[in-house]
Write a protein that holds these residues in place. Structure first.
Motif, PDB file in Angstrom:
ATOM      1  N   ARG A  49      52.578  55.500  39.210  1.00 41.74           N
ATOM      2  CA  ARG A  49      51.335  55.957  38.596  1.00 41.74           C
ATOM      3  C   ARG A  49      51.166  57.471  38.681  1.00 41.74           C
ATOM      4  N   VAL A  51      51.385  61.436  37.586  1.00 42.26           N
ATOM      5  CA  VAL A  51      51.099  62.152  36.349  1.00 42.26           C
ATOM      6  C   VAL A  51      51.714  63.543  36.433  1.00 42.26           C
ATOM      7  N   ALA A  67      49.055  66.212  32.459  1.00 39.19           N
ATOM      8  CA  ALA A  67      48.208  65.013  32.483  1.00 39.19           C
ATOM      9  C   ALA A  67      48.883  63.801  31.843  1.00 39.19           C
ATOM     10  N   PRO A  69      51.279  60.589  31.796  1.00 37.62           N
ATOM     11  CA  PRO A  69      51.856  59.696  32.813  1.00 37.62           C
ATOM     12  C   PRO A  69      53.340  60.017  33.026  1.00 37.62           C
ATOM     13  N   THR A 259      42.689  58.543  42.177  1.00 35.71           N
ATOM     14  CA  THR A 259      43.440  57.525  41.448  1.00 35.71           C
ATOM     15  C   THR A 259      43.638  56.342  42.378  1.00 35.71           C
ATOM     16  N   ARG A 300      39.929  57.659  33.496  1.00 31.51           N
ATOM     17  CA  ARG A 300      41.226  57.336  32.890  1.00 31.51           C
ATOM     18  C   ARG A 300      41.480  55.843  33.020  1.00 31.51           C
ATOM     19  N   GLY A 304      46.458  55.190  30.241  1.00 26.66           N
ATOM     20  CA  GLY A 304      46.524  56.646  30.216  1.00 26.66           C
ATOM     21  C   GLY A 304      45.443  57.309  29.383  1.00 26.66           C
TER      22      GLY A 304
END
Length: 417
Positions: A49, A51, A67, A69, A259, A300, A304
């Protein structure tokens, strides 16, 4: 008469510069490890996960952007080199850049870790016109720090920022005052700060895609799409804006984001997390003696898709409760379109130094009670630690773990731009 003419001429010197470090994080990593030169390098989390925090220009040639993925970046460039972020190192290098700028220019306004506005009109006698000052700064940054940078110049900070973007990578573009409108005319309206996707969609319905087309709209029509920003944007578009450096609050915005390894689907849990983040940001505002006139919510989804929503406050605040109210309201408006949340962020914007005293609306009724409570909570946290006290509505047995370097940093304390 001569003095008047000199004053007039001085205001028309394109002496507002915007200096932007090119692919800053990635450029530092390439500088520090010459083996990375010419390779597709990204800075970011390598996990499932992760980025992209920054991408070198060879990586950008494959369509990789900040930004994005990391899984998408890997598909675009199988030979991608992923470097974990070194945030403290980047901040030290940023300080070196800003220190270098101050050795040439007295008036510097840093707006993020990798960019600054400069008013170089006072540096002419020693270093020459803006073109020469900009070239000198870029040369010194390259020779002394080993990093590329781009500079744009204009009579307006907004146009200087647009010019620096047009000059990238590793370029220089100074726009003379009399050429401002012509320079802007063919560019898309979205290059103007404050004209976001929603405003662009509204303008496109009117057949307006370029700044030149925007300039032809009556102000009343423009105001229906852009609201109170319309006069300012109209001045930028027609080349008459003369906004220079702003108030020197070093911390232009302050916020936190997280996140989660498990997507949030329970609305009550989303509210709880947003409340915790709003309280964290507000506590840091109070600790730094700042108040905010705006707040931003970032969300988000697992695929994505990222949305950012903002609101301008009627009165500046450092209250977690007021930030929470606005952030939760922003989320409620987007809740149906984003039922699963992977990342959330809360940011306080348009910061000012707190001069003491609050607006009357914050000193009466429910607001006054919250200010007293938050002051008491600040004292308890200062004495017993951050985990010693929390709202009852935010207490659960355990939080799902956060993933990614940026998330871990944000969990420890709000971050600054």
């Amino acid at each position: 008469m001569q003095a008047a003419r000199t004053g007039e001429d001085r205001t028309e010197i394109p002496g507002i510069l915007h200096l932007d470090m090119d692919a800053f994080f990635a450029s530092i990593e390439v500088r520090d490890d010459p083996a990375l030169q010419g390779r597709r390098v990204v800075v970011g989390g390598a996990g499932a996960r992760g980025v992209v925090a920054a991408a070198s220009y060879p990586a950008r040639e494959r369509g990789i952007r900040s930004a994005m993925p990391m899984s998408t970046a890997r598909r675009l460039a199988p030979d991608l080199v992923i470097v974990p972020p070194r945030i403290d190192h980047y901040r030290r290098v940023s300080a070196q850049v800003m220190e270098l700028l101050h050795t040439v220019v007295a008036e510097v306004e840093q707006i993020s870790v990798d960019e600054a506005f400069l008013d170089v009109r006072g540096a002419q006698r020693l270093f020459g016109p803006p073109e020469q000052v900009a070239a000198l700064l870029r040369q010194r940054i390259r020779e002394e720090l080993g990093l590329p940078s781009s500079v744009g110049g204009s009579v307006s900070r907004a146009v200087a920022k647009i010019a620096s973007a047009q000059a990238k990578p590793d370029g220089l573009l100074i726009v003379p005052a009399q050429r401002t409108a012509a320079f802007l005319a063919p560019l898309p309206v979205g290059v103007i700060s404050g004209v976001g996707p929603r405003a662009q969609a509204g303008l496109e319905k009117l057949g307006v895609r370029t700044i030149g087309q925007l300039r032809e709209l009556p102000l009343s029509t423009l105001a229906r799409v852009l609201g109170p920003r319309a006069p300012k944007i109209a001045r930028i578009a027609d080349g008459t804006d003369r906004t220079g450096l702003g108030r020197r609050v070093r911390d232009r915005s302050l916020g936190t984001e997280r996140t989660w390894d498990e997507d949030l689907t329970d609305p009550a849990e989303v509210r709880r997390r947003l409340t915790v983040m709003a309280d964290d940001v507000a506590r840091d505002l109070r600790r730094r003696g700042l108040i905010a006139r705006g707040t931003v919510l970032k969300l988000r989804s697992p695929d994505g898709t990222t949305i950012t929503r903002s609101v301008t406050l009627e009165q500046p605040t450092a209250s977690g409760e007021r930030l929470r109210e606005h952030v939760v309201a922003l989320w409620e408006r987007e809740r149906a379109s984003m039922p699963r949340v992977r990342l959330a962020g809360v940011r306080a914007t348009h910061l000012e130094r707190h001069a003491g005293g609050l607006a009357q609306s914050e000193l009466t009724g429910r607001s006054a009670g919250w200010h007293e409570l938050e002051a008491a909570m600040d004292q308890a946290v200062e004495r017993f630690g951050r985990s010693s006290l929390a709202r009852g509505s935010t207490v659960t047995p355990a939080d799902p773990p956060a993933s990614g370097h940026g998330s871990q940093r944000s969990a420890e304390r709000p971050k600054l731009d």
